[in-house]
Design a protein around this motif. Sequence first.
Motif, PDB file in Angstrom:
ATOM      1  N   THR A   1       0.993  -1.095   0.078  1.00  0.00           N
ATOM      2  CA  THR A   1       0.015  -0.171  -0.091  1.00  0.00           C
ATOM      3  C   THR A   1       0.969   1.063  -0.031  1.00  0.00           C
TER       4      THR A   1
ATOM      5  N   LYS B   1       2.696   1.810  -3.328  1.00  0.00           N
ATOM      6  CA  LYS B   1       1.916   2.350  -4.580  1.00  0.00           C
ATOM      7  C   LYS B   1       1.538   3.928  -4.526  1.00  0.00           C
TER       8      LYS B   1
ATOM      9  N   TYR C   1       8.309  -2.382  -2.255  1.00  0.00           N
ATOM     10  CA  TYR C   1       7.663  -2.622  -1.039  1.00  0.00           C
ATOM     11  C   TYR C   1       8.643  -3.058   0.052  1.00  0.00           C
TER      12      TYR C   1
END
Length: 218
Positions: free
Chosen positions: A145, A148, A154
Amino acid sequence: MGGQIIWLRIYPNGSGLAYTSTPAGKLPRVAVASAGYTGTAIIGGILLMFRRTQRGPRIGLFILGLLLLISCACFVRNAFGLASLISMGLVLILIGCKLSSFWAGEIYALVASTCCLNAITSIEVLFGTTSQTIGGVIQESDAVTVAKQLMLPYWIWATIWLCLALFMTVLGLMLVVTDTSPISNSHRDPLFKSSKTENFNDEEEPSIEIPSIEFNES
């Protein structure tokens, strides 16, 4: 950030699912997604720091238990979550109020250390998966999350969170180390103090003889 928690569910495998209302924008989403890992590490480290204080463990246990009960009343919405968190909250409050300062401090240190270590073990999951199923719902990982929203991979965010958790854990453990000398222990353990007092009282007091003086009337 202007958001709010709608409900929270806790499951037997240790996972949890929170339904939140988050304002639009990158910053609020990043803050919410990273709060679970960074917040756990920071709070755990701060709790360890207060272990050195005289009343910190008792007050900390009472506040933690009270916060668990408040969370159950406001947010938790499944049977397992309510049963487990209410039990934990009541136990922490009783420990803070009833046990001796020594044992309350030891249990407080255990809870704080577990908080820090949980942040570390949970972060390890982020390196091996980009999504997971929680309560029958497929959720992307928090690191994905954040990635993004901020474009970096990540695993970079997972590494940053892991380093923060390690730093706060080591810092808290370094500060919680106390002097183990008998003088230091006498301030923490009431049994130590009482034994010393009894031994002191058992010593015989030296007797002093006062000569008597007689007056003869002439």
